[in-house]
Design a protein around this motif. Structure first.
Motif, PDB file in Angstrom:
ATOM      1  N   ILE A   1      57.325  24.782 -71.981  1.00  0.00           N
ATOM      2  CA  ILE A   1      56.402  24.324 -70.938  1.00  0.00           C
ATOM      3  C   ILE A   1      55.004  24.896 -71.174  1.00  0.00           C
ATOM      4  CG2 ILE A   1      55.944  24.308 -68.449  1.00  0.00           C
ATOM      5  CD1 ILE A   1      59.078  24.510 -68.175  1.00  0.00           C
TER       6      ILE A   1
ATOM      7  N   PHE B   1      53.487  22.954 -73.915  1.00  0.00           N
ATOM      8  CA  PHE B   1      53.097  21.639 -73.403  1.00  0.00           C
ATOM      9  C   PHE B   1      51.752  21.741 -72.669  1.00  0.00           C
ATOM     10  CE2 PHE B   1      52.965  18.404 -70.119  1.00  0.00           C
ATOM     11  CZ  PHE B   1      53.438  17.273 -70.734  1.00  0.00           C
TER      12      PHE B   1
ATOM     13  N   LEU C   1      59.859  14.302 -71.744  1.00  0.00           N
ATOM     14  CA  LEU C   1      58.459  14.693 -71.555  1.00  0.00           C
ATOM     15  C   LEU C   1      58.053  14.643 -70.082  1.00  0.00           C
ATOM     16  CD1 LEU C   1      56.975  13.018 -74.723  1.00  0.00           C
ATOM     17  CD2 LEU C   1      56.750  15.426 -74.152  1.00  0.00           C
TER      18      LEU C   1
ATOM     19  N   ILE D   1      59.386  17.819 -68.536  1.00  0.00           N
ATOM     20  CA  ILE D   1      58.562  18.977 -68.940  1.00  0.00           C
ATOM     21  C   ILE D   1      57.219  18.944 -68.197  1.00  0.00           C
ATOM     22  CG2 ILE D   1      57.342  20.074 -70.869  1.00  0.00           C
ATOM     23  CD1 ILE D   1      59.606  19.104 -72.706  1.00  0.00           C
ATOM     24  N   ALA D   2      56.649  17.747 -68.058  1.00  0.00           N
ATOM     25  CA  ALA D   2      55.357  17.636 -67.359  1.00  0.00           C
ATOM     26  C   ALA D   2      55.505  18.028 -65.890  1.00  0.00           C
ATOM     27  CB  ALA D   2      54.820  16.211 -67.488  1.00  0.00           C
TER      28      ALA D   2
ATOM     29  N   LEU E   1      57.718  20.139 -64.685  1.00  0.00           N
ATOM     30  CA  LEU E   1      57.871  21.603 -64.685  1.00  0.00           C
ATOM     31  C   LEU E   1      56.510  22.272 -64.929  1.00  0.00           C
ATOM     32  CD1 LEU E   1      61.195  21.965 -66.711  1.00  0.00           C
ATOM     33  CD2 LEU E   1      60.886  22.296 -64.259  1.00  0.00           C
ATOM     34  N   ALA E   2      55.707  21.647 -65.810  1.00  0.00           N
ATOM     35  CA  ALA E   2      54.369  22.191 -66.079  1.00  0.00           C
ATOM     36  C   ALA E   2      53.505  22.116 -64.827  1.00  0.00           C
ATOM     37  CB  ALA E   2      53.709  21.415 -67.220  1.00  0.00           C
TER      38      ALA E   2
ATOM     39  N   ARG F   1      54.437  24.802 -62.484  1.00  0.00           N
ATOM     40  CA  ARG F   1      53.967  26.116 -62.930  1.00  0.00           C
ATOM     41  C   ARG F   1      52.468  26.281 -62.708  1.00  0.00           C
ATOM     42  NH1 ARG F   1      56.126  28.578 -68.548  1.00  0.00           N
ATOM     43  NH2 ARG F   1      58.067  28.157 -67.474  1.00  0.00           N
ATOM     44  N   THR F   2      51.698  25.220 -63.003  1.00  0.00           N
ATOM     45  CA  THR F   2      50.233  25.357 -62.957  1.00  0.00           C
ATOM     46  C   THR F   2      49.620  24.873 -61.643  1.00  0.00           C
ATOM     47  OG1 THR F   2      49.916  23.153 -63.897  1.00  0.00           O
ATOM     48  CG2 THR F   2      50.040  24.985 -65.458  1.00  0.00           C
TER      49      THR F   2
ATOM     50  N   HIS G   1      46.036  17.295 -62.368  1.00  0.00           N
ATOM     51  CA  HIS G   1      45.862  16.423 -63.535  1.00  0.00           C
ATOM     52  C   HIS G   1      47.189  16.194 -64.260  1.00  0.00           C
ATOM     53  CE1 HIS G   1      41.731  17.806 -62.866  1.00  0.00           C
ATOM     54  NE2 HIS G   1      41.418  16.610 -63.298  1.00  0.00           N
TER      55      HIS G   1
ATOM     56  N   LEU H   1      49.795  12.968 -66.088  1.00  0.00           N
ATOM     57  CA  LEU H   1      50.537  13.025 -67.351  1.00  0.00           C
ATOM     58  C   LEU H   1      52.027  12.750 -67.107  1.00  0.00           C
ATOM     59  CD1 LEU H   1      49.614  13.614 -70.188  1.00  0.00           C
ATOM     60  CD2 LEU H   1      50.054  16.036 -69.813  1.00  0.00           C
TER      61      LEU H   1
ATOM     62  N   PHE I   1      54.254   9.525 -68.534  1.00  0.00           N
ATOM     63  CA  PHE I   1      55.544   9.588 -69.234  1.00  0.00           C
ATOM     64  C   PHE I   1      56.642   8.912 -68.406  1.00  0.00           C
ATOM     65  CE2 PHE I   1      53.585  13.412 -71.374  1.00  0.00           C
ATOM     66  CZ  PHE I   1      53.464  12.786 -72.605  1.00  0.00           C
TER      67      PHE I   1
ATOM     68  N   PHE J   1      46.781   8.107 -68.681  1.00  0.00           N
ATOM     69  CA  PHE J   1      46.259   9.042 -69.682  1.00  0.00           C
ATOM     70  C   PHE J   1      44.742   9.216 -69.489  1.00  0.00           C
ATOM     71  CE2 PHE J   1      49.994   8.315 -72.666  1.00  0.00           C
ATOM     72  CZ  PHE J   1      50.446   9.619 -72.529  1.00  0.00           C
TER      73      PHE J   1
ATOM     74  N   PHE K   1      44.225  11.486 -66.679  1.00  0.00           N
ATOM     75  CA  PHE K   1      44.512  12.884 -67.056  1.00  0.00           C
ATOM     76  C   PHE K   1      43.360  13.497 -67.840  1.00  0.00           C
ATOM     77  CE2 PHE K   1      45.959  15.690 -70.505  1.00  0.00           C
ATOM     78  CZ  PHE K   1      46.339  16.776 -69.739  1.00  0.00           C
ATOM     79  N   THR K   2      42.849  12.750 -68.826  1.00  0.00           N
ATOM     80  CA  THR K   2      41.842  13.353 -69.715  1.00  0.00           C
ATOM     81  C   THR K   2      40.434  13.336 -69.126  1.00  0.00           C
ATOM     82  OG1 THR K   2      41.702  11.242 -70.855  1.00  0.00           O
ATOM     83  CG2 THR K   2      42.986  12.933 -71.925  1.00  0.00           C
TER      84      THR K   2
ATOM     85  N   ARG L   1      39.429  12.335 -65.660  1.00  0.00           N
ATOM     86  CA  ARG L   1      39.189  12.521 -64.228  1.00  0.00           C
ATOM     87  C   ARG L   1      38.828  13.975 -63.955  1.00  0.00           C
ATOM     88  NH1 ARG L   1      42.215  13.916 -59.794  1.00  0.00           N
ATOM     89  NH2 ARG L   1      41.620  12.935 -57.841  1.00  0.00           N
TER      90      ARG L   1
END
Lengths: 182, 91
Positions: free
Chosen positions: A170, A173, B22, B25-26, B28-29, B32-33, B37, B41, B45, B84, B87-88, B90
């Motif tokens: 993660i 990623f 993906l 994972i996105a 979960l990302a 976490r963050t 944005h 992503l 996916f 996309f 994401f990149t 905005r």
């Protein structure tokens, strides 16, 4: 004098590397800069002799740390002894994994740590004992809760300063996709 | 012809599996963050995954014409690219 010592490019590269990456041992430093161990050792000894770099033995490894900024007004050590000790552990994969795991929770038992560290129980015990002896981890209260990091703030500060972490899928990623953002 | 259809199905299925992985994972990302944005992503996916599912169903059913398939596929692609872009670019 400092500028004279650093005049040799290899020596400056070594000094810059140690400043940016304190706690690496000789072989790692040599590998990172694509130098022979002999040459890296020679220049690091030279830097050490001229008080630009300090070293500390960590078992069989000699780890290097910056002493102070060359020509700086303050001649205080760049890292305290306690910070050097923390860094020496954090530069090793298994202790790093253990500390990173413990930092995410208040305490963890040997069994819990073992589930997240890809080592044998005896190897884990060895590392935990070493960190316990160094005062980096301590028994939690009550004792059945296992171990905890003795000074989480100091460890967190060093981990953040030197970007020490055990990156998982993660994190990778986030880092990779983050590079696409404008 | 049968072989071509089989390869098509395998490819679409593989794309769906990777897109699903993906997406997870996105998500979960994002957890976490907490960076919004990353929702774009994850959605991109997710749409990729949905596209794979819909196209697989359409191919299996065999009831969709080539024009409809292009429109469907193009719509999904447009949505993915828009996400996309979000994401990149905005802020």
């Amino acid at each position: 004098m400092d500028e004279e010592v650093l005049a040799v490019k290899t020596r400056r590269d070594l000094y810059d590397f140690v400043r940016k990456n304190p706690g690496f041992h000789l072989r790692e430093v040599a590998r990172a800069l694509n130098l022979s161990i002999t040459l890296a050792d020679y220049h690091l000894r030279f830097l050490e002799k001229h008080d630009l770099v300090a070293s500390a033995m960590d078992g069989e490894y000699k780890r290097f740390f910056p002493r102070s900024m060359p020509g700086g007004a303050e001649d205080r050590p760049a890292l305290t002894d306690a910070e050097k000790q923390i860094l020496a552990f954090l530069r090793q994969p298994v202790p790093l994994r253990i500390l990173a795991f413990l930092m995410e929770r208040e305490a963890a038992t040997h069994k819990e740590i073992l589930e997240h560290a890809p080592v044998s129980a005896s190897t884990l015990s060895h590392h935990v004992k070493k960190m316990d002896a160094a005062g980096l981890v301590e028994h939690a209260e009550p004792r059945e809760r296992g171990y905890r990091v003795a000074d989480p703030k100091a460890v967190a500060r060093i981990m953040a300063t030197y970007e020490l972490a055990t990156p998982d899928q993660i994190d990778t990623f986030i880092r990779v996709w983050g590079e696409f953002r404008l | 012809m049968v072989l071509v259809v089989a390869i098509e199905n395998v490819l679409v299925a593989a794309v769906s599996v990777f897109a699903l992985a993906l997406s997870v994972i996105a998500i979960l990302a994002f957890r976490r963050t907490r960076d919004v944005h990353i929702v774009f992503l994850a959605a991109a996916f997710g749409v990729f995954f949905a596209k794979g599912l819909v196209l697989t169903l359409a191919l299996f059913a065999g009831s969709i014409g080539l024009t409809d398939l292009f429109i469907l596929s193009g719509s999904f692609d447009l949505a993915i690219l828009a996400l996309f872009y979000g994401f990149t670019l905005r802020r």
